[in-house]
Write a protein that holds these residues in place. Structure first.
Motif, PDB file in Angstrom:
ATOM      1  N   ILE A 127       0.854  -1.189   0.000  1.00 48.44           N
ATOM      2  CA  ILE A 127       0.000   0.000   0.000  1.00 48.44           C
ATOM      3  C   ILE A 127       0.890   1.239   0.000  1.00 48.44           C
ATOM      4  O   ILE A 127       1.840   1.324   0.759  1.00 48.44           O
ATOM      5  N   GLU A 132      -2.736   6.318   0.013  1.00 45.89           N
ATOM      6  CA  GLU A 132      -3.776   5.685   0.827  1.00 45.89           C
ATOM      7  C   GLU A 132      -3.558   6.078   2.273  1.00 45.89           C
ATOM      8  O   GLU A 132      -2.436   6.343   2.690  1.00 45.89           O
ATOM      9  N   PRO A 133      -4.651   6.072   3.061  1.00 48.32           N
ATOM     10  CA  PRO A 133      -4.461   6.362   4.485  1.00 48.32           C
ATOM     11  C   PRO A 133      -3.574   5.308   5.145  1.00 48.32           C
ATOM     12  O   PRO A 133      -3.620   4.134   4.768  1.00 48.32           O
ATOM     13  N   GLU A 135      -2.396   4.410   9.105  1.00 50.21           N
ATOM     14  CA  GLU A 135      -2.760   4.855  10.447  1.00 50.21           C
ATOM     15  C   GLU A 135      -1.773   4.424  11.518  1.00 50.21           C
ATOM     16  O   GLU A 135      -1.510   3.241  11.685  1.00 50.21           O
ATOM     17  N   ASN A 472      -2.241  -1.228   6.802  1.00 50.93           N
ATOM     18  CA  ASN A 472      -2.511   0.210   6.852  1.00 50.93           C
ATOM     19  C   ASN A 472      -2.975   0.702   8.214  1.00 50.93           C
ATOM     20  O   ASN A 472      -3.483   1.809   8.340  1.00 50.93           O
TER      21      ASN A 472
END
Lengths: 506, 365
Positions: A127, A132-133, A135, A472
């Motif tokens: 990713i 993209e987020p 976290e 992610n």
């Protein structure tokens, strides 16, 4: 002064072609290494006083100064090394305990350098954190094993009461450093940086200076064996309370802030008379067993009406896993574990270098033990002790830590060159000193900026590594040892770390 | 252990897949022909190294009994297993699972099914276990400790049929056109290395749960350790097993709805949570902080069923395909729309569920 019998550790090389005798080095060195000879109009350097902090080298406008290790060598001997001979010489002269600062510098295995991370290829996509987020947010504190819901008119609600959680935007906190061991400007830098970066810093056992109360929401206030500066307002000022039992650099022993450092401000903050030694006893004299610890945990919770998470910090010692388990059962909301490479303002060298275990093994042991006992949810684990970069951090989280404490790295960000002379109070970088001439060298605004930059840089790197693994959210890496592989480790090491060797598939 | 057993028993084998689920929400039963046609259209998603089906409502005459589908490597494994089963259960009926000769399928195991009634056992009382807990313990025991035996499914009035081969051939092998159920799920597998063991094919089942799954879970390491806290031992090295146990834990034990489970397994991002009104934000944040270790990270599309429900769910950023459709009382969930259109040419509605948005079919009777 008689000539020193221990050879100087460093040699100052001054390029006379470049030196313009501006004397900035003479004015700035707190160790009085550099002196100006007006008759000859030249600057001389006494290498025997040099601690190797590189402050003069940084300041010199023409780059005339180079600080080098002294090439003078003893007869080669694997047993009787220069360090051994010099230590004996110093002790023969003084009859004292050898002191040092910062973390253990001995070449014990650094397991981080023998652990490799995974990445996705084909069967699952990596990713891209830029698109993209990704976290890193982490909540520290006691969590129930399950939640119970109740339905109401405006959607589902939660019946289960969750204790206060500490919200971190990145799983890195600044570890305990007291006002006293470091300057107020350093404390201000840490407090502001924690606030800006959405994390927490820790007061250490030095109490909380008046000017720092406003950063309370990003502060962990420490209660240590000396109880310096502990009062109701102090406890209520922080977001959480940490009971300090031990420290990685000096497990099992107390602390000592010499009277000459106890200025008026420090005296007020610590609530001790000016100029008196601040002695932290080795044990808390109201904690001689685990049930006593429970009483202190709950006394602190009562005092703050159960609004603040209360954690316990211990040094990583041989029995760390059962001890941590006991601490969780005693009611702690988080356990901070400090490994052998954890820093200090002052400790006997022999303790620092020989007591405790590396944090890598401690994280693995504690996380596994708490899981075996089904109590891992009940407390968060904060690991500390020599974290050098973002890969150390991410590996610690994959081994099972919820978050990581950094202190030495934070000091380095503020200028520290790890010369290990914190205990002298002469820190040229204005960090580990109370001398107003020196402390003003650390501009808190610049200190803050550099600390925030460090956290930002590490967080970005962690996101890149996470994304590479196809993950992610940081919680999906926590305790996810499948993402780690050991290289060059023994079977026993691998077993203790709970990881597979590199080359072995899932 | 024979050579064939190596793959999934000892290693995690990543796999790409095609998945389908069909449910009649009124509970009307239909044969396995439809699901076979549907999964067969997605042959490109499989490589002939695994196919399987789960069917609900197929044993109406024995619906009160726990039905165990077993896979044995040896006669000894069968003896050992039965000896163990008899301690806890009364065997109402046992028989080989009927199969047909199919050229493409090379049978490797003895396939057996049992209809069992749990005895009143002191262990249950003493340990305050539910009947379901005891069944899970039995399955864990057999799968972990009895060499050469594997429980394929262990629910009531349902069963799982799977093996190494293309799904279409597996369906013919098990003669699925002769069974009628109200929920069917199917799986075609594309494992990344040679798989000889039939137990590694999907669906994976525990109690009346069945899971078909397309994905590779990057959070596997922590999900597995999280489940160990609650007594689930991942005996296989498959992501699907983890998924099944997570559903069992969250739905059966923690009594959370499928909608809430979706918020845990495919949690919304903090960024989205921050934008919610107070009460909801509180709810979502608590869920994420308590169940962080149950977040399933990495690409997945999953179809999960139990006796009353069919659920489809995607990972939180939808890295694998999943399409849903409804037509009258039927709910369809599949990797590709073609698989739905093959058996339901004009659905009332077809849609691609968003990341983390569950599709839930419920039995209305």
């Amino acid at each position: 002064m008689a000539k020193k019998t221990v050879p100087s550790e460093f040699i100052i090389e001054r390029d006379d072609e470049k030196c313009i005798t501006c004397q900035v080095c003479c004015r700035m060195c707190s160790n009085d290494v550099h002196t100006y000879d007006p008759e000859l109009d030249e600057v001389n350097s006494d290498s025997t006083k040099c601690v190797g902090c590189h402050f003069c080298e940084m300041l010199c406008p023409t780059g005339a100064i180079t600080v080098k290790r002294n090439p003078s060598e003893f007869k080669i001997n694997a047993n009787w090394t220069a360090r051994v001979i010099n230590d004996i010489t110093k002790q023969a002269e003084t009859g004292g305990v050898l002191l040092t600062g910062m973390g253990c510098d001995r070449p014990y295995p650094i397991y981080w350098d023998h652990i490799l991370l995974n990445a996705s290829q084909v069967t699952n996509p990596s990713i891209d954190p830029l698109r993209e987020p990704m976290e890193l947010r982490t909540y520290l504190g006691r969590k129930p094993d399950r939640i119970e819901l109740e339905s109401s008119d405006d959607g589902p609600g939660i019946k289960t009461q969750l204790g206060t959680q500490l919200k971190l935007e990145t799983p890195i906190l600044f570890s305990a450093m007291s006002y006293g061991s470091i300057s107020l400007n350093a404390c201000i830098s840490l407090a502001r940086a924690a606030t800006e970066a959405g994390t927490l810093y820790n007061t250490g056992e030095g109490g909380l200076h008046r000017d720092l109360y406003k950063y309370g929401q990003n502060t962990i206030v420490q209660v240590a064996s000396g109880r310096f500066g502990v009062h109701k307002e102090y406890l209520e000022a922080g977001a959480a309370i940490e009971i300090k039992i031990g420290q990685g650099a000096k497990p099992g022993i107390g602390g000592h802030l010499p009277g000459e450092k106890v200025s008026e401000e420090i005296s007020q903050t610590r609530m001790i008379p000016e100029g008196t030694d601040a002695l932290s006893p080795a044990p808390h004299h109201d904690i001689y067993s685990i049930e006593d610890l429970r009483q202190l945990i709950f006394a602190l919770k009562e005092a703050t009406r159960y609004r603040k998470p209360v954690g316990v910090k211990i040094a990583a010692v041989h029995n760390v896993a059962p001890i941590a388990s006991g601490i969780v059962r005693a009611g702690a909301d988080f356990v901070a574990i400090d490994g052998i490479r954890g820093g200090t303002g002052a400790a006997p060298t022999v303790i620092r270098d020989n007591v405790g275990i590396p944090i890598e093994l401690a994280i693995a042991a504690v996380d596994s033990r708490l899981r075996e006992e089904g109590i891992r949810n009940q407390a968060s684990i904060i690991a500390g002790g020599g974290f050098r970069n973002s890969s150390d951090v991410i590996k610690a989280i994959a081994l099972g830590a919820d978050a990581v404490y950094i202190a030495t790295a934070a000091l380095v960000a503020m200028g520290c060159h790890v010369c290990q002379k914190c205990y002298t109070g002469k820190c040229n970088w204005g960090i580990a000193t109370q001398d107003p001439y020196l402390t003003k060298r650390l501009n808190p605004e610049i200190g803050t900026r550099r600390l925030v930059n460090l956290l930002r840089a590490w967080s970005l790197e962690i996101k890149e590594m996470l994304g590479g693994m196809g993950i992610n959210a940081i919680e999906s890496l926590r305790g996810n040892r499948e993402q780690l592989r050991g290289v060059g480790l023994t079977d026993t090491d691998l077993k203790l770390l709970g990881i597979k060797p590199a080359g072995e598939a899932w | 252990m024979s050579r064939e057993l190596v793959a999934d028993r000892d290693y995690r084998v990543p796999a790409g897949c095609g998945i389908v689920g069909v449910m009649n929400q009124k509970g009307e039963r239909f044969s396995g022909e439809a699901i076979t046609k549907s999964i067969a259209t997605m042959r490109e998603r499989t490589n002939g190294l695994g196919g399987g089906f789960a069917a609900y409502g197929i044993y109406p005459d024995f619906k009160e009994f726990w039905c165990f589908h077993l896979l044995y490597d040896t006669q000894q494994a069968k003896l050992d297993t039965e000896e163990w089963l008899k301690v806890y259960y009364r065997i109402e009926k046992e028989e080989p699972i009927p199969t047909a000769d199919v050229e493409a399928i090379e049978p490797r195991h003895h396939l057996w099914r049992y209809f069992l009634e749990l005895r009143n056992h002191t262990e249950k009382e003493e340990l305050k276990l539910t009947e379901e807990d005891l069944v899970i313990n039995t399955v864990m025991k057999v799968n972990r400790d009895i060499e050469g035996a594997f429980v394929v499914s262990s629910g009531k009035n349902m069963g799982i049929f799977k093996g190494v081969g293309y799904p279409k051939d597996i369906a013919r092998f098990y003669q699925l056109d002769r069974y009628e159920g109200y929920i069917w799920t199917a799986h075609g597998r594309f494992p990344t290395n040679t798989v000889g063991w039939w137990g590694g094919a999907h669906p994976f089942g525990i109690l009346d749960w069945s899971v078909v799954h397309n994905g590779e879970i990057s959070s596997y390491g922590i999900n597995k350790r999280y489940l160990q806290n609650f007594g689930y031992h991942c005996t296989l090295f498959t992501d699907t097993e983890v998924m099944a146990y997570l559903f069992d834990l969250l739905v059966r034990k923690h009594r959370l709805s499928f909608e809430v489970v979706a918020l845990i397994l495919a949690a919304p991002f903090w960024e989205e949570i921050e934008r919610l009104p107070d009460k909801e934000r509180q709810f979502y944040s608590t869920l994420r902080s308590v169940y962080g270790s149950a977040l399933v990270n990495g690409p997945f599309a999953v179809v999960v069923a139990n006796s009353r429900t069919l659920v489809g769910l995607n990972d939180r950023i939808k890295l694998r395909p999943l399409v849903a459709a409804v037509k009258d009382d039927f709910v369809y969930i599949a990797s590709e729309e073609s698989a739905i259109r093959e058996i339901c040419p004009s659905p009332d509605r077809v849609w691609a569920p968003k990341a983390g948005e569950p599709v839930v079919g419920r039995l209305s009777v």
